[in-house]
Scaffold this active site. Sequence first.
Site, PDB file in Angstrom:
ATOM      1  N   HIS A 250       0.843  -1.208   0.000  1.00  0.00           N
ATOM      2  CA  HIS A 250       0.000   0.000   0.000  1.00  0.00           C
ATOM      3  C   HIS A 250       0.875   1.254   0.000  1.00  0.00           C
ATOM      4  O   HIS A 250       0.614   2.205  -0.738  1.00  0.00           O
ATOM      5  CB  HIS A 250      -0.879   0.052   1.266  1.00  0.00           C
TER       6      HIS A 250
ATOM      7  N   LYS B 232     -15.716  -7.773   5.860  1.00  0.00           N
ATOM      8  CA  LYS B 232     -14.434  -8.170   6.468  1.00  0.00           C
ATOM      9  C   LYS B 232     -14.451  -7.877   7.955  1.00  0.00           C
ATOM     10  O   LYS B 232     -14.757  -6.755   8.356  1.00  0.00           O
ATOM     11  CB  LYS B 232     -13.293  -7.354   5.843  1.00  0.00           C
TER      12      LYS B 232
ATOM     13  N   SER C  26      -2.815  -7.858   3.386  1.00  0.00           N
ATOM     14  CA  SER C  26      -2.940  -7.635   4.825  1.00  0.00           C
ATOM     15  C   SER C  26      -3.183  -8.956   5.548  1.00  0.00           C
ATOM     16  O   SER C  26      -2.641  -9.179   6.638  1.00  0.00           O
ATOM     17  CB  SER C  26      -4.090  -6.653   5.100  1.00  0.00           C
TER      18      SER C  26
ATOM     19  N   ARG D 136      -2.165  -6.017  -8.335  1.00  0.00           N
ATOM     20  CA  ARG D 136      -1.026  -6.851  -7.950  1.00  0.00           C
ATOM     21  C   ARG D 136      -0.710  -7.926  -8.966  1.00  0.00           C
ATOM     22  O   ARG D 136       0.409  -8.186  -9.288  1.00  0.00           O
ATOM     23  CB  ARG D 136      -1.279  -7.500  -6.583  1.00  0.00           C
TER      24      ARG D 136
END
Length: 161
Positions: free
Chosen positions: A14, A38, A126, A87
């Site tokens: 990030h 989440k 993460s 990504r």
Amino acid sequence: MLYAGTFDPITNGHLDLIRRASRICEELVVGVLTNPAKKTKYSMDERLEMIRLATESLDNVVTDHFDGLLADYVVNNHISTVLRGLRAGIDFENEIQMAQMNARLYKERTETIFMMTDPSHSFISSSIVKEVFSYGGDISGLVPTQVYEYMKKIKEEKGDK
Ligand code: COA
């Protein structure tokens, strides 16, 4: 420009995007979302503090938080550009779907732009960082140093993380 996410916690992937984006816009808002899909390990305040620690040397980066639709935040705050990171191939399908749905919802001319994540950060998420950290594995180099220290401090204070 807005860079939104859950940031549970902010990683070097990030931060790489934040640094690069901050060079091409006047002001970059790092928007921390409450994503009901989440369950986060870190509270909103903790996530904001970790972003603040990681970005304190970047003058044109500010943080904010919001719930609900990203498009509503964008419209209410007259955001002209939304940044997303890519990504690997797998991100592309999801991202294009989100960008096209958001484009329907934006009322002004807001563009979604994509930046390629540096290959050295391509494998970071993460979740993987949290998993390794929870077993006591070394995550230096994967999250900013100040964030790693903060995570260790919270782990000590709460005992269970
Ligand atoms: N480097 C390293 N990791 C990265 C990364 C990068 N450059 N970019 C993303 N990641 C990681 C994230 O940490 C995250 O990891 P995790 O799943 O383990 O938590 C994962 O890749 C997915 O990232 P992202 O797609 O940015 O998810 P997010 O939850 O952080 O953010 C929202 C997605 C919140 C922006 C999106 O769900 C949203 O806009 N929600 C609001 C509701 C809404 O408007 N819904 C309609 C959308 S059309």
